[in-house]
Design an enzyme around this catalytic site. Sequence first.
Site, PDB file in Angstrom:
ATOM      1  N   LYS A   1       8.079  -1.302   0.593  1.00  0.00           N
ATOM      2  CA  LYS A   1       6.802  -1.856   1.030  1.00  0.00           C
ATOM      3  C   LYS A   1       6.908  -2.456   2.419  1.00  0.00           C
ATOM      4  O   LYS A   1       6.012  -2.294   3.249  1.00  0.00           O
ATOM      5  CB  LYS A   1       6.313  -2.893   0.016  1.00  0.00           C
ATOM      6  CG  LYS A   1       5.880  -2.271  -1.307  1.00  0.00           C
ATOM      7  CD  LYS A   1       5.737  -3.298  -2.410  1.00  0.00           C
ATOM      8  CE  LYS A   1       5.396  -2.622  -3.725  1.00  0.00           C
ATOM      9  NZ  LYS A   1       5.374  -3.557  -4.869  1.00  0.00           N
TER      10      LYS A   1
ATOM     11  N   GLN B   1       5.720  -9.705  -6.444  1.00  0.00           N
ATOM     12  CA  GLN B   1       6.399  -8.610  -7.143  1.00  0.00           C
ATOM     13  C   GLN B   1       6.680  -8.999  -8.589  1.00  0.00           C
ATOM     14  O   GLN B   1       7.274 -10.049  -8.862  1.00  0.00           O
ATOM     15  CB  GLN B   1       7.708  -8.267  -6.416  1.00  0.00           C
ATOM     16  CG  GLN B   1       8.440  -7.083  -6.998  1.00  0.00           C
ATOM     17  CD  GLN B   1       7.692  -5.774  -6.798  1.00  0.00           C
ATOM     18  OE1 GLN B   1       7.211  -5.495  -5.711  1.00  0.00           O
ATOM     19  NE2 GLN B   1       7.617  -4.982  -7.840  1.00  0.00           N
TER      20      GLN B   1
ATOM     21  N   ASP C   1      -3.132  -6.256  -5.023  1.00  0.00           N
ATOM     22  CA  ASP C   1      -2.691  -5.574  -6.232  1.00  0.00           C
ATOM     23  C   ASP C   1      -3.862  -5.279  -7.163  1.00  0.00           C
ATOM     24  O   ASP C   1      -3.758  -4.447  -8.054  1.00  0.00           O
ATOM     25  CB  ASP C   1      -1.660  -6.422  -6.985  1.00  0.00           C
ATOM     26  CG  ASP C   1      -0.232  -5.921  -6.797  1.00  0.00           C
ATOM     27  OD1 ASP C   1      -0.060  -4.739  -6.440  1.00  0.00           O
ATOM     28  OD2 ASP C   1       0.704  -6.708  -7.011  1.00  0.00           O
TER      29      ASP C   1
END
Length: 292
Positions: free
Chosen positions: A54, A98, A121
């Site tokens: 990422k 995460q 997200d």
Amino acid sequence: MSARIIDGRARAAELRAQIATEVGTLKSEHGWVPGLAVVLVGSDPASEVYVRMKGKATAEAGMAGFEHRLPSTVTQAALLDLIARLNADPAVHGILVQLPLPPQIDEAAVIDAIAIAKDVDGFHVQNAGRLATGQAAMVPCTPLGCLMLLRAELGSLEGRDALVIGRSNIVGKPMAQLLIRDSATVTVAHSRSRDLPGLCRRAEIVIAAVGRPRLVQGDWLKPGAVVIDVGVNRTPEGLVGDVDFEAARQVASAITPVPGGVGPMTIACLLANTLTAACRSAGLPEPQGLTA
């Protein structure tokens, strides 16, 4: 019949190039640089890999990246304090924590603490509710990537019979909502569904996201179906999906491989969501083709 392989890497590269161009325009015309903050708690090997990928993709797109690494012993209060600071930082347009998180931390509380405008997200309950009710929302990256691959393969999804195998908040449920938005006829199945093979044989589109290696067999599929395999399962033979790929490709018209299918699209869609969040924050038009 041998199915056409849906190349997620190639489509993701096209999407990342479009995003980089849009970011360049934002910088040159408005002096605006989209910023993505990634928070990693602990040192889970898989999470470490994802965070590195990422970070690399963020830099290549010309975005600002802010990486925060916290020890696995961090308290929930300290993590929530960091999120509060990121929520208030005007240079940060997207926040990604995460997962998974250590057991002392309530994942739901962490997700709920992220500002909905920065929830790239798409996991916040308000974004989930907006998606379910047809409003503008941040859409979870993996389902958004699957939708883009389906649109590229089939064009209109209107009226098509789609089966989503899996009911998670991360993939299954939002995937079903996106398909409904595109006027598909949607069935949601899972590991406890009765006659899963029979459900598959009716579907023109099968999205497998249940986390069971090679669950979906080739003879379960309707001839000519389009198969999107979201599963990533580690086996002694290596990474495999939720679909028996070799058998399925003899029946399907098109199928995503594992790896190289949905995974690259997930990261590209994270960048797309960050760019969308930055444009909304600045009151600028959203780039075309990057949202649902």
